[in-house]
Design a protein around this motif. Structure first.
Motif, PDB file in Angstrom:
ATOM      1  N   THR B   8       0.396  -0.975   0.303  1.00 21.92           N
ATOM      2  CA  THR B   8       0.071   0.096   0.190  1.00 21.92           C
ATOM      3  C   THR B   8       1.189   1.234   0.154  1.00 21.92           C
ATOM      4  O   THR B   8       2.096   1.599   0.421  1.00 21.92           O
ATOM      5  CB  THR B   8      -0.545   0.342   1.126  1.00 21.92           C
ATOM      6  N   PRO B   9       0.126   2.409  -0.802  1.00 24.61           N
ATOM      7  CA  PRO B   9       1.086   3.042  -0.103  1.00 24.61           C
ATOM      8  C   PRO B   9       1.728   3.587   0.998  1.00 24.61           C
ATOM      9  O   PRO B   9       2.867   4.590   1.129  1.00 24.61           O
ATOM     10  CB  PRO B   9       0.399   4.883  -0.613  1.00 24.61           C
ATOM     11  N   GLU B  10       1.213   3.965   1.777  1.00 31.88           N
ATOM     12  CA  GLU B  10       1.442   3.668   3.667  1.00 31.88           C
ATOM     13  C   GLU B  10       2.935   3.139   3.438  1.00 31.88           C
ATOM     14  O   GLU B  10       3.699   3.513   3.952  1.00 31.88           O
ATOM     15  CB  GLU B  10       0.446   3.469   4.694  1.00 31.88           C
ATOM     16  N   LEU B  11       2.689   1.815   3.470  1.00 33.25           N
ATOM     17  CA  LEU B  11       3.894   0.867   3.691  1.00 33.25           C
ATOM     18  C   LEU B  11       4.897   1.446   2.792  1.00 33.25           C
ATOM     19  O   LEU B  11       6.187   1.426   3.236  1.00 33.25           O
ATOM     20  CB  LEU B  11       3.273  -0.391   3.280  1.00 33.25           C
ATOM     21  N   VAL B  12       4.800   2.088   1.794  1.00 32.90           N
ATOM     22  CA  VAL B  12       5.780   2.143   0.795  1.00 32.90           C
ATOM     23  C   VAL B  12       6.357   3.777   1.565  1.00 32.90           C
ATOM     24  O   VAL B  12       7.364   3.068   1.209  1.00 32.90           O
ATOM     25  CB  VAL B  12       5.313   2.976  -1.051  1.00 32.90           C
ATOM     26  N   ARG B  13       5.932   4.418   1.808  1.00 37.41           N
ATOM     27  CA  ARG B  13       5.706   5.140   2.356  1.00 37.41           C
ATOM     28  C   ARG B  13       7.239   4.364   3.503  1.00 37.41           C
ATOM     29  O   ARG B  13       8.057   5.314   3.936  1.00 37.41           O
ATOM     30  CB  ARG B  13       4.454   6.012   3.106  1.00 37.41           C
ATOM     31  N   PHE B  14       6.938   4.279   4.478  1.00 38.31           N
ATOM     32  CA  PHE B  14       7.048   3.290   5.155  1.00 38.31           C
ATOM     33  C   PHE B  14       8.786   3.023   5.327  1.00 38.31           C
ATOM     34  O   PHE B  14       9.185   3.094   5.002  1.00 38.31           O
ATOM     35  CB  PHE B  14       6.478   2.496   6.008  1.00 38.31           C
ATOM     36  N   VAL B  15       8.357   2.020   4.215  1.00 42.00           N
ATOM     37  CA  VAL B  15       9.309   0.700   4.003  1.00 42.00           C
ATOM     38  C   VAL B  15      10.986   2.178   3.211  1.00 42.00           C
ATOM     39  O   VAL B  15      12.133   1.335   2.767  1.00 42.00           O
ATOM     40  CB  VAL B  15       9.363  -0.232   3.062  1.00 42.00           C
TER      41      VAL B  15
END
Lengths: 453, 167
Positions: B8-15
């Motif tokens: 998800t975009p949120e997970l991409v931002r995190f990693v």
């Protein structure tokens, strides 16, 4: 790199200063990678990993014991891959307790106190070590070498001819040769499963006579498990003062534990090391050192103090059980009689727990209290000031344990406790195997609530 | 089954927020191995794909594992908070870095210096740890299809999904 030689040379990587990575493999070949909060040295061929949570890593190693650790030297950043094979999980005993204490320090250091809980110590055999290529930093300036310090200390201890001299020499050596400013030596009372402070350095008061039960704090766990316990970060739950306070607040031991003597000890030590002192299979004492500085005591320091204590234990045993020649200063002339016009020092004694109060202020209890009371009674009724340890050993009024009486150690703690209190009453050496009561005021002895003499 | 929606975009931002990274692969014989990652960015050419940097000399055993079966596990941890996530993929392959990959190394290192300073790690240490000459840089491209929360605690290891994409 040979795993045999390798692990011994890489112990600083196994201090838990920086987390390591751990890769495992499921039976279907799927890799799994995680961080390991604690990787610990066991011996030249084995390491232990903390088992804290049931997760994929756990599942994998139980199905396929092969794993790889990627760890870093905390000084140089050199990386090493360790190929390891899972052997077993220990959930009690010395390794588990060492790891639990270490993990408490790591948890506190990383803000994870309350989250990290050791379920088991997973023991792995190290199969291979690979130095990973890459940039590294020059090694830090070497700490002062420990072998010369150890040798000088062993030489000094071997010349001691009395328990008190041995104890004082040990303290001096730790201070002078190892640069250890805060230290205490606690004698073991196996019958009562507790330790009592007989000497300390670096604190406002010696704390002689203060007690800690086996199993409590770094010192108590070292005694119970008969293993050194070392923590290189602050770990509040293992700090001596806090551990003992919690025991007292818990109530279970409040009535039985020595609570009247102010505890020495740093309030929040950043490094702690407790080393058991053995003579054969008997626990004689625990040596405890602490510091305000993190990572003050490394594996090498632990090795050095374990080696020193391995020599200390048999020396203690020999000097306690044999009436060896006392190497104290020659007997001083008898003290002048106390000033008869001074108001008497009121000494109150309660036989049920051996507690002694001087002018209504608590002094000591237990065997040490009974010893003092007996000496004072003989002084009062027979006019005696000097006593031989041999006769004291045979005196049933002293309530000495039959097997291991620790009479010397108890006399040392009593004389130090009296010195701490700056009482008008002292116990001093009076030549070979003898002690002397030195009084600067007359005494009035009161047994329980009644005046005895 | 691969599920591109996992990233998800949120997970991409995190990693991709410059976290501490380890990449693991297995050798086909039941032995997994790992290497430190040196940065991560979303793959502009592959939906749901990531590009992970590593130093070739350090990564050799991992690269052999990837060449054997394409399976990787990658753990990302935020040092200051211990928030940790593990991604798994089965389509990993090793490529030469492009200019954007190479350009990632410096900001990645700078951010890690800042992040690890919070936990008391000195800057020279972090720079040594993450040092990699540009000609030694390689890229592992992968499309994760599984994600697990790995923040230390009783929920470590729980599978995360699109509804709960972050630990």
């Amino acid at each position: 790199m040979s795993p045999l030689r390798g692990v011994d040379t890489l112990r600083s990587c196994l201090e838990g200063i920086l987390p390591a990575g751990l890769a495992t493999c499921a039976p279907d070949g799927t890799p799994n990678v995680t961080y390991v909060s604690q990787l610990m040295y066991v011996d030249p061929e084995h390491v232990a990993l903390s088992f804290q949570f049931f997760n994929k890593t756990r599942e994998n190693i139980l199905a396929n014991p092969h794993a790889t650790v990627l760890m870093m030297d905390p000084d140089t950043a050199t990386r090493y891959r360790l190929s390891i094979r899972y052997l077993r999980t220990e959930t009690a005993g010395p390794l588990f307790e060492r790891m639990k204490a270490t993990l408490a320090g790591i948890a506190s250091h990383t803000g994870m106190a309350g989250v990290f809980r050791l379920r088991g110590a997973d023991v792995y055999r190290v199969l291979a070590i690979e130095a990973v290529p890459g940039r590294s930093l020059p090694p830090p300036e070497a700490r002062a070498p420990l072998l010369p310090a150890l040798r000088r200390s062993v030489d000094a201890l071997s010349g001691c001819r009395s328990l008190e001299h041995l104890i004082d020499t040990l303290a001096l050596c730790l201070e002078r040769h190892f640069g250890i400013a805060h230290q205490m030596l606690l004698m073991a009372d196996a019958l009562r499963q507790r330790l009592y402070i007989v000497a300390s350095r670096g604190y406002a008061s010696s704390g002689a006579g203060a007690e800690i039960p086996y199993g409590v704090g770094v010192i108590g766990v070292a005694a119970r498990e008969r293993t050194p316990i070392r923590i290189i970060f602050p770990a509040a739950e293992y700090a001596y003062s806090r551990a003992i306070r919690e025991q007292l607040e818990g109530g279970a031991l409040a009535d039985r534990l020595e609570a009247g003597i102010p505890l020495p000890g740093l309030p929040d030590p950043s490094s702690q090391l407790a080393v058991p002192v053995h003579a054969g299979d008997r626990l004689m004492a625990v040596l405890y050192v602490e510091s305000d500085q993190q990572y003050r005591f490394n594996y090498d320091m632990e090795d050095a103090l374990v080696a020193l204590c391995a020599m200390l234990g048999p020396c203690m045993c020999a000097l306690q059980s044999e009436a060896l020649e006392d190497d104290a200063a020659p007997a001083t002339p008898a003290q002048p009689p106390p000033d008869a016009s001074a108001p008497p020092l009121r000494v109150r004694y309660f036989a049920q727990d051996g507690s002694v109060f001087l002018d209504d202020a608590y002094l000591i209890k237990g065997v040490a209290g009974s010893i003092l009371w007996t000496l004072l009674q003989d002084h009062q009724t027979l006019g005696r000031c000097e006593f031989s340890k041999r006769e004291m050993r045979l005196d049933s009024r002293l309530r000495l344990p039959e097997v291991v009486d620790n009479l010397d150690a108890r006399l040392i703690l009593l004389s130090r406790r009296l010195a701490d209190r700056q009482a008008d009453l002292r116990i001093e050496k009076a030549g070979r195997g003898r002690i002397r009561l030195a009084l600067t005021r007359p005494v009035s002895l009161i047994a329980g609530g009644t005046q005895a003499a | 089954m691969p599920s591109p929606a996992i990233l998800t975009p949120e997970l991409v931002r995190f990693v991709t927020s410059h976290l501490s990274i380890h990449i693991a692969a297995s050798d086909g014989g039941g032995q997994a191995t790992l290497v430190r990652g040196l940065g991560c960015r979303a793959d502009p050419a592959v939906a749901g794909g990531l590009r992970l940097l590593a130093a070739r000399p350090q990564a050799e055993p991992v690269l052999r594992g990837i060449a054997a079966d394409g399976r990787v596990a990658v753990v990302f941890s935020e040092p200051e908070t211990h928030r940790t996530v593990q991604l798994k993929a089965r389509d990993a392959r090793v490529l030469a870095p492009d200019d954007d990959d190479t350009a990632l190394l410096a900001p990645y290192t700078d951010t890690l210096v800042t992040r690890l300073a919070c936990v008391g790690t000195p800057e020279p240490f972090v720079r040594a740890l993450l040092a990699c000459p540009p000609d030694e840089l390689i890229v592992v491209c992968a499309t994760p299809d599984e994600v697990f929360g790995q923040t230390p605690g009783p929920l470590a290891g729980e599978r995360l999904d699109a509804a709960h994409p972050l630990p």
